[in-house]
Design an enzyme around this catalytic site. Structure first.
Site, short mmCIF file in Angstrom:
data_model
loop_
_atom_site.label_atom_id
_atom_site.label_comp_id
_atom_site.label_asym_id
_atom_site.label_seq_id
_atom_site.Cartn_x
_atom_site.Cartn_y
_atom_site.Cartn_z
N LYS A 177 77.17 26.72 43.58
CA LYS A 177 76.18 26.74 42.51
C LYS A 177 76.49 27.90 41.57
O LYS A 177 75.91 28.99 41.65
CB LYS A 177 74.76 26.87 43.07
CG LYS A 177 73.70 26.46 42.04
CD LYS A 177 73.81 24.99 41.70
CE LYS A 177 72.83 24.55 40.65
NZ LYS A 177 72.98 23.17 40.25
N SER A 233 72.73 17.73 39.31
CA SER A 233 71.65 18.59 39.78
C SER A 233 70.31 17.88 39.60
O SER A 233 70.07 16.88 40.27
CB SER A 233 71.69 19.94 39.07
OG SER A 233 71.11 20.94 39.88
#
Length: 587
Positions: free
Chosen positions: A190, A383
């Site tokens: 991430k 996401s």
């Protein structure tokens, strides 16, 4: 004094009358545009597709205030409509060929692939596609390479140099400004927070970018090799060694079929349509064909809702991006409408607010219990974009779709030193509880507060993985192994089970029709496009749109990208985000 009031009220009345007359004049102009008879395609027509235009999944009309009704433009076609028109043109006796203006191409790779596939379907009718531009960018050439003949000008050429993606890092700037970012994230890939905590890509980020960029490059090489009757190794060698420097290089290496000028393209189109050189060519733009052709089937028995989710995901209401209140309302309306038998959710989003994503996920889950919800992924479904997709009845993606990125982050900023040392500004406060000012940019977080923030991010990350595990019928352990914020292409996502099948939006619609056993269906698109009159009466975001258009004309694409990235960062502050881990451009 009485004369003054008489004059005042007379002027006021005149102003009201003029305003009312002006309004009805504009109303009449809008009505004239919307009611005028549709144009005719005519005979021996050539459909012109300009690749320099961006065909988005959702387009609203653009209102131009003018006394000339011809200046009031009708709604531009969206990507689905453009693809439908290309396929329909193959069955239209009036259309003899398609002319690709292939100079530049601002569309994403997945959108480009869908346009390319639609052109292939058109060619199955026996009609030809001719592509020309003095010069062609690499992305436009990817589409143009499917044409029966590809031309550039003798002093033009084809860009063929491989792909590169660049990312911006802000750590050095923040250090100079003495701004301390407070960063929390879950998932080793991430990397959305990397630009604020380092000045280069982490090894994990570089690994994933190398993988998905290489896969997109492989799709381009394979597609071009197939149509240009060559092999991927040769094409890669041409790019790697920089052999395509001139138009003649492109010709010698069989990337194009000839070096000609625009007047010679006209000669080619005359021969193709069997018309005399002295006759004007019947060139039909996509916008005109959108008004002229009967390619939309409104007569089907079963309704399929096409719900387009395009842009950043955020809470509340509004017209830009994916607003949770708006989409929750639309999904409820679709769910309760018994005439709608299935839903196709087209996602083109890098994600955004975790809360907004979860609210939309909930409505999709409830809708799925009533009718099939088929997911179609466009250029991006990452996401938060994947969050709202994961519990769909069936998921389609294009091979070059950017998806996955199952991870969470949050960013706060401590600007205390910046204000004090750079601007001479200090802060003081009175509070009734120890942590009442949690999130204030005027002080750093305490260690206890940092622990709270990380715990919140970890909790949402766990929920995200649980949503995916339930929707994809996988174990939490397996989802954790492919999550970690990692980005995948659509082709790879099929292999690891995040996506069910490769396919376009058209494939998703056909699948939805099969699921409801329909042989006669019609598409209802949401959000519903606003008419020109509605645009005029309610133009809340018009000023912002105008500002952005003006800035796009004054700024270079690179500077505009920086501006939009900073605005995106600003919108992400103090919110837990399920968002694509970086802003990137591919050239």
């Amino acid at each position: 004094m009485s004369k003054f009031f008489k004059l005042f009220f007379a002027m006021l009345l005149a102003l009201v009358v003029i305003s009312v007359i002006g309004f009805f004049l504009l109303l009449g102009a809008v009505s004239l545009v919307t009611s005028k008879s549709k144009p005719a395609v005519g005979d021996k027509a050539i459909l012109v597709l300009d690749l320099s235009k961006q065909y988005q999944d959702f387009e609203n009309p653009s209102l131009t205030i003018s006394l000339n009704p011809n200046k009031l433009t009708s709604s531009p076609p969206n990507l689905h409509e453009v693809l439908s028109m290309i396929r329909y043109a193959g069955t239209d006796d009036g259309i003899k060929a398609i002319y690709l203006k292939a100079g530049s191409n601002p569309n994403g790779f997945a959108s480009s692939q869908e346009i390319r596939d639609a052109l292939k379907t058109f060619q199955l009718s026996g009609k030809q596609v001719i592509a020309f531009s003095p010069t062609m960018t690499q992305k436009s050439y990817y589409i143009a390479s499917v044409a029966d003949r590809v031309y550039v000008s003798p002093v033009g050429g084809v860009e063929w140099s491989g792909l590169v993606t660049q990312m911006m890092f802000f750590k050095g700037l923040l250090d100079k400004l003495e701004i301390q970012p407070e960063i929390f994230y879950a998932g080793k890939f991430k990397s959305a927070t990397e630009p604020f905590r380092t000045d280069h890509m982490s090894d994990a980020n570089r690994l994933q970018v190398n993988m998905w960029l290489g896969e997109i490059y492989g799709q381009i090489l394979q597609g071009v090799a197939e149509n240009r009757k060559t092999d991927t190794a040769t094409l890669h060698l041409l790019a790697n060694e920089g052999r395509i420097r001139t138009a003649n290089d492109a010709l010698q290496n069989k990337l194009v079929d000839g070096l000609i000028y625009p007047d010679q393209v006209d000669d080619e189109l005359h021969r193709l349509t069997k018309t005399e050189p002295s006759d004007p060519l019947n060139l039909i733009s996509i916008d005109k064909y959108n008004q002229a052709a009967d390619y939309k089937d409104y007569s089907g028995t079963d309704r399929i809702a096409l719900l387009v989710a395009q842009g950043d995901i955020s809470e509340g209401q509004g017209h830009e991006g994916i607003k949770s209140d708006e989409y929750v309302t639309m999904l409820r309306k679709i769910r309760k409408d018994s005439s709608i038998k299935a839903v196709v959710l087209r996602i083109n989003s890098p994600g955004g607010s975790a809360l907004a994503s979860d609210l939309i996920w909930r409505e999709i889950t409830l809708t799925k219990k009533v009718k099939p919800v088929i997911i179609s992924m466009g250029d991006l479904a990452a996401s938060g974009g994947y969050y709202i997709a994961c519990n769909g009845s069936y998921i389609f993606a294009d091979p070059t779709t950017i998806t996955g990125s199952i991870g969470v982050f949050s960013i706060l900023g401590n600007t205390e030193k910046f204000f004090k040392n750079k601007l001479g500004i200090t802060f003081d406060e009175v509070k009734t509880a120890e942590h009442a000012d949690l999130g204030s940019m005027a002080r750093p977080l305490t260690q206890v507060e940092r622990n709270w923030m990380q715990a919140s991010v970890d909790s949402i990350y766990y929920t995200f993985k649980q949503r995916v595990a339930d929707g994809r019928h996988k174990s939490m352990a397996y989802i954790d192994s492919i999550a970690q914020g990692r980005v995948w292409t659509g082709a790879h996502a099929v292999k690891i089970g995040l996506v069910d099948s490769l396919g376009s939006l058209h494939d998703a619609i056909l699948y939805a029709a099969r699921q409801i056993h329909s042989k006669s269906y019609r598409i209802s698109t949401y959000p519903v496009k606003k008419s020109l009159l509605q645009q005029f009466l309610k133009s809340d975001n018009e000023e912002e749109n105008i500002d952005l258009k003006l800035m796009s004309k004054q700024m270079s694409p690179e500077m505009l990208s920086v501006y939009q990235e900073i605005k995106s960062i600003q919108a992400s502050m103090n919110q837990v985000q399920t968002k694509l881990p970086f802003h990137f451009t591919i050239q």
